[in-house]
Design a protein around this motif. Structure first.
Motif, PDB file in Angstrom:
ATOM      1  N   HIS A 103      -5.377  14.076 -40.363  1.00 42.04           N
ATOM      2  CA  HIS A 103      -5.808  13.445 -41.608  1.00 42.04           C
ATOM      3  C   HIS A 103      -7.312  13.569 -41.841  1.00 42.04           C
ATOM      4  O   HIS A 103      -7.766  13.711 -42.969  1.00 42.04           O
ATOM      5  CB  HIS A 103      -5.421  11.964 -41.595  1.00 42.04           C
ATOM      6  N   TRP A 104      -8.085  13.452 -40.757  1.00 42.57           N
ATOM      7  CA  TRP A 104      -9.543  13.549 -40.838  1.00 42.57           C
ATOM      8  C   TRP A 104     -10.048  14.543 -39.801  1.00 42.57           C
ATOM      9  O   TRP A 104      -9.551  14.568 -38.669  1.00 42.57           O
ATOM     10  CB  TRP A 104     -10.185  12.193 -40.523  1.00 42.57           C
ATOM     11  N   VAL A 105     -11.043  15.337 -40.186  1.00 42.88           N
ATOM     12  CA  VAL A 105     -11.774  16.166 -39.240  1.00 42.88           C
ATOM     13  C   VAL A 105     -13.250  15.808 -39.376  1.00 42.88           C
ATOM     14  O   VAL A 105     -13.811  15.854 -40.478  1.00 42.88           O
ATOM     15  CB  VAL A 105     -11.575  17.667 -39.501  1.00 42.88           C
ATOM     16  N   VAL A 106     -13.857  15.427 -38.257  1.00 43.52           N
ATOM     17  CA  VAL A 106     -15.264  15.038 -38.261  1.00 43.52           C
ATOM     18  C   VAL A 106     -16.066  16.047 -37.456  1.00 43.52           C
ATOM     19  O   VAL A 106     -15.759  16.305 -36.285  1.00 43.52           O
ATOM     20  CB  VAL A 106     -15.457  13.629 -37.660  1.00 43.52           C
ATOM     21  N   GLY A 107     -17.068  16.638 -38.074  1.00 40.48           N
ATOM     22  CA  GLY A 107     -18.056  17.438 -37.363  1.00 40.48           C
ATOM     23  C   GLY A 107     -19.284  16.570 -37.149  1.00 40.48           C
ATOM     24  O   GLY A 107     -19.935  16.166 -38.120  1.00 40.48           O
ATOM     25  N   VAL A 145     -12.284  15.107 -33.800  1.00 38.94           N
ATOM     26  CA  VAL A 145     -13.743  15.013 -33.785  1.00 38.94           C
ATOM     27  C   VAL A 145     -14.307  16.258 -33.105  1.00 38.94           C
ATOM     28  O   VAL A 145     -14.126  16.456 -31.906  1.00 38.94           O
ATOM     29  CB  VAL A 145     -14.222  13.749 -33.053  1.00 38.94           C
ATOM     30  N   ASP A 146     -14.980  17.075 -33.891  1.00 32.60           N
ATOM     31  CA  ASP A 146     -15.520  18.375 -33.514  1.00 32.60           C
ATOM     32  C   ASP A 146     -14.373  19.349 -33.213  1.00 32.60           C
ATOM     33  O   ASP A 146     -13.339  18.964 -32.661  1.00 32.60           O
ATOM     34  CB  ASP A 146     -16.503  18.283 -32.354  1.00 32.60           C
ATOM     35  N   THR A 147     -14.594  20.595 -33.583  1.00 36.87           N
ATOM     36  CA  THR A 147     -13.519  21.586 -33.503  1.00 36.87           C
ATOM     37  C   THR A 147     -13.840  22.739 -32.560  1.00 36.87           C
ATOM     38  O   THR A 147     -13.086  23.702 -32.497  1.00 36.87           O
ATOM     39  CB  THR A 147     -13.220  22.180 -34.894  1.00 36.87           C
ATOM     40  N   GLY A 148     -14.946  22.638 -31.814  1.00 35.03           N
ATOM     41  CA  GLY A 148     -15.347  23.732 -30.954  1.00 35.03           C
ATOM     42  C   GLY A 148     -15.836  24.919 -31.774  1.00 35.03           C
ATOM     43  O   GLY A 148     -15.964  24.848 -33.007  1.00 35.03           O
ATOM     44  N   GLY A 149     -16.146  26.014 -31.095  1.00 34.98           N
ATOM     45  CA  GLY A 149     -16.577  27.225 -31.774  1.00 34.98           C
ATOM     46  C   GLY A 149     -15.398  28.039 -32.260  1.00 34.98           C
ATOM     47  O   GLY A 149     -14.245  27.763 -31.911  1.00 34.98           O
ATOM     48  N   PRO A 150     -15.643  29.077 -33.082  1.00 29.28           N
ATOM     49  CA  PRO A 150     -14.547  29.921 -33.579  1.00 29.28           C
ATOM     50  C   PRO A 150     -13.715  30.524 -32.456  1.00 29.28           C
ATOM     51  O   PRO A 150     -12.524  30.785 -32.627  1.00 29.28           O
ATOM     52  CB  PRO A 150     -15.283  31.009 -34.378  1.00 29.28           C
ATOM     53  N   TRP A 151     -14.329  30.741 -31.310  1.00 20.96           N
ATOM     54  CA  TRP A 151     -13.633  31.304 -30.147  1.00 20.96           C
ATOM     55  C   TRP A 151     -12.608  30.338 -29.561  1.00 20.96           C
ATOM     56  O   TRP A 151     -11.809  30.722 -28.715  1.00 20.96           O
ATOM     57  CB  TRP A 151     -14.655  31.690 -29.077  1.00 20.96           C
ATOM     58  N   ASP A 152     -12.634  29.059 -30.000  1.00 18.81           N
ATOM     59  CA  ASP A 152     -11.697  28.044 -29.494  1.00 18.81           C
ATOM     60  C   ASP A 152     -10.440  27.915 -30.349  1.00 18.81           C
ATOM     61  O   ASP A 152      -9.605  27.037 -30.090  1.00 18.81           O
ATOM     62  CB  ASP A 152     -12.382  26.671 -29.457  1.00 18.81           C
ATOM     63  N   ARG A 153     -10.287  28.769 -31.349  1.00 27.31           N
ATOM     64  CA  ARG A 153      -9.198  28.592 -32.305  1.00 27.31           C
ATOM     65  C   ARG A 153      -7.839  28.482 -31.621  1.00 27.31           C
ATOM     66  O   ARG A 153      -7.088  27.521 -31.838  1.00 27.31           O
ATOM     67  CB  ARG A 153      -9.188  29.761 -33.294  1.00 27.31           C
ATOM     68  N   ASP A 154      -7.479  29.457 -30.794  1.00 25.88           N
ATOM     69  CA  ASP A 154      -6.154  29.460 -30.176  1.00 25.88           C
ATOM     70  C   ASP A 154      -5.985  28.287 -29.225  1.00 25.88           C
ATOM     71  O   ASP A 154      -4.908  27.672 -29.159  1.00 25.88           O
ATOM     72  CB  ASP A 154      -5.912  30.778 -29.441  1.00 25.88           C
ATOM     73  N   LEU A 155      -7.036  27.961 -28.475  1.00 28.36           N
ATOM     74  CA  LEU A 155      -6.965  26.823 -27.563  1.00 28.36           C
ATOM     75  C   LEU A 155      -6.741  25.532 -28.330  1.00 28.36           C
ATOM     76  O   LEU A 155      -5.906  24.700 -27.946  1.00 28.36           O
ATOM     77  CB  LEU A 155      -8.253  26.729 -26.745  1.00 28.36           C
ATOM     78  N   LEU A 156      -7.465  25.357 -29.423  1.00 26.78           N
ATOM     79  CA  LEU A 156      -7.317  24.138 -30.216  1.00 26.78           C
ATOM     80  C   LEU A 156      -5.910  24.008 -30.775  1.00 26.78           C
ATOM     81  O   LEU A 156      -5.284  22.934 -30.691  1.00 26.78           O
ATOM     82  CB  LEU A 156      -8.353  24.144 -31.340  1.00 26.78           C
ATOM     83  N   ARG A 188     -24.989  29.473 -22.215  1.00 30.14           N
ATOM     84  CA  ARG A 188     -23.630  29.435 -22.745  1.00 30.14           C
ATOM     85  C   ARG A 188     -23.291  27.987 -23.036  1.00 30.14           C
ATOM     86  O   ARG A 188     -23.544  27.103 -22.204  1.00 30.14           O
ATOM     87  CB  ARG A 188     -22.642  30.027 -21.745  1.00 30.14           C
ATOM     88  N   ALA A 189     -22.721  27.735 -24.232  1.00 28.23           N
ATOM     89  CA  ALA A 189     -22.434  26.346 -24.618  1.00 28.23           C
ATOM     90  C   ALA A 189     -21.205  26.294 -25.517  1.00 28.23           C
ATOM     91  O   ALA A 189     -20.927  27.219 -26.276  1.00 28.23           O
ATOM     92  CB  ALA A 189     -23.638  25.736 -25.334  1.00 28.23           C
ATOM     93  N   ASP A 190     -20.502  25.192 -25.412  1.00 29.56           N
ATOM     94  CA  ASP A 190     -19.392  24.901 -26.310  1.00 29.56           C
ATOM     95  C   ASP A 190     -19.269  23.381 -26.414  1.00 29.56           C
ATOM     96  O   ASP A 190     -19.556  22.658 -25.450  1.00 29.56           O
ATOM     97  CB  ASP A 190     -18.090  25.511 -25.782  1.00 29.56           C
ATOM     98  N   GLY A 191     -18.875  22.902 -27.586  1.00 29.76           N
ATOM     99  CA  GLY A 191     -18.814  21.469 -27.811  1.00 29.76           C
ATOM    100  C   GLY A 191     -17.488  20.867 -27.395  1.00 29.76           C
ATOM    101  O   GLY A 191     -16.431  21.518 -27.440  1.00 29.76           O
ATOM    102  N   THR A 192     -17.545  19.619 -26.989  1.00 32.13           N
ATOM    103  CA  THR A 192     -16.341  18.857 -26.673  1.00 32.13           C
ATOM    104  C   THR A 192     -15.492  18.672 -27.922  1.00 32.13           C
ATOM    105  O   THR A 192     -16.014  18.453 -29.018  1.00 32.13           O
ATOM    106  CB  THR A 192     -16.739  17.483 -26.107  1.00 32.13           C
ATOM    107  N   ILE A 193     -14.176  18.756 -27.757  1.00 33.65           N
ATOM    108  CA  ILE A 193     -13.221  18.522 -28.845  1.00 33.65           C
ATOM    109  C   ILE A 193     -12.408  17.283 -28.495  1.00 33.65           C
ATOM    110  O   ILE A 193     -11.819  17.210 -27.409  1.00 33.65           O
ATOM    111  CB  ILE A 193     -12.275  19.714 -29.027  1.00 33.65           C
ATOM    112  N   SER A 194     -12.366  16.307 -29.401  1.00 33.90           N
ATOM    113  CA  SER A 194     -11.665  15.045 -29.137  1.00 33.90           C
ATOM    114  C   SER A 194     -10.679  14.740 -30.258  1.00 33.90           C
ATOM    115  O   SER A 194     -10.869  15.156 -31.407  1.00 33.90           O
ATOM    116  CB  SER A 194     -12.666  13.894 -29.009  1.00 33.90           C
ATOM    117  N   LEU A 195      -9.650  13.983 -29.910  1.00 34.50           N
ATOM    118  CA  LEU A 195      -8.592  13.630 -30.858  1.00 34.50           C
ATOM    119  C   LEU A 195      -8.343  12.128 -30.794  1.00 34.50           C
ATOM    120  O   LEU A 195      -8.159  11.569 -29.709  1.00 34.50           O
ATOM    121  CB  LEU A 195      -7.311  14.384 -30.517  1.00 34.50           C
TER     122      LEU A 195
END
Length: 214
Positions: free
Chosen positions: A84-88, A58-69, A41-48
């Motif tokens: 202004h910017w979204v970086v993957g 910077v990074d948006t997590g997986g689709p399952w993170d939509r509501d949390l984000l 099980r894995a999910d990426g860090t999301i940073s602002l």
């Protein structure tokens, strides 16, 4: 023999790093957990990154993170249109699963930078950084995949912060990162550069860590 600098993981209470003009916050700490059946099980860090002139996710997590984000942004008084910017950092699903929320933003995924369907010239694939402004840069850090990038932020209260995607899995990843690397030799070079230039590194699947060089 060159010894790696010391790494010290930050705590959950240290996920907001103040700065001038930019601050860096970890909205979600990523993880990677092997399972008994051989999966993981894995999910990426999301940073602002926030400041007076730009807001960079910077990074948006997986689709399952939509509501949390969306909730994490709302807690900071932000809507997707305010970013202004979204970086993957790279194209894996646990890092770019919510790009569609940010249709007004300039989007960078790996070495592609676009404003809508208009793609901007850059030399990231040739190893050259792309400067968003004098404090925020996209830095090529391939290895995990062929075109990974990291986001470097200078002028924070802890010095230079590198939001590193999967250049580092976590603070104490030792050699575990090699199993997930497309090119370990290239990734090792960029890891060493990061350890010599960044004061805090935000990895792709764990708590941020401080780098202490003797």
């Amino acid at each position: 023999m060159i010894m790696d600098p010391k790494r010290t993981a930050l705590t959950e209470e240290q996920l907001d790093i103040a700065g001038q003009p930019y601050s860096v916050s970890v909205l979600k700490v990523g993880y990677c957990e092997p399972q008994p059946d051989g999966t993981f099980r894995a999910d990426g860090t999301i940073s602002l990154v926030t400041g007076p002139s730009r807001t960079v996710l910077v990074d948006t997590g997986g689709p399952w993170d939509r509501d949390l984000l969306l909730q994490r942004l709302k807690e900071r008084g932000l809507e997707p249109a305010d970013v202004h910017w979204v970086v993957g950092t790279h194209g894996h699903s646990d890092h770019v699963g919510n790009l569609g929320l940010f249709q007004a933003a300039t989007v960078a995924v790996s070495c592609d930078i676009s404003e809508g369907d208009r793609y901007l010239p850059n030399q990231l694939a040739q190893g050259q950084p792309y400067h968003i402004d004098e404090h925020i840069s996209l830095v090529p850090t391939p290895g995990h995949t062929g075109r990974d990038v990291s986001v470097q932020v200078t002028g924070t209260s802890v010095g230079t912060v590198l939001v590193a995607g999967d250049l580092f899995e976590c603070c104490d990843d030792e050699d575990s990162w090699r199993e997930l690397s497309e090119n370990p030799a290239v990734q090792e070079v960029h890891r060493q550069v990061a350890l010599q230039t960044a004061d805090v590194i935000i990895p792709g699947h764990g708590l941020p860590f401080r780098v202490t060089r003797s």
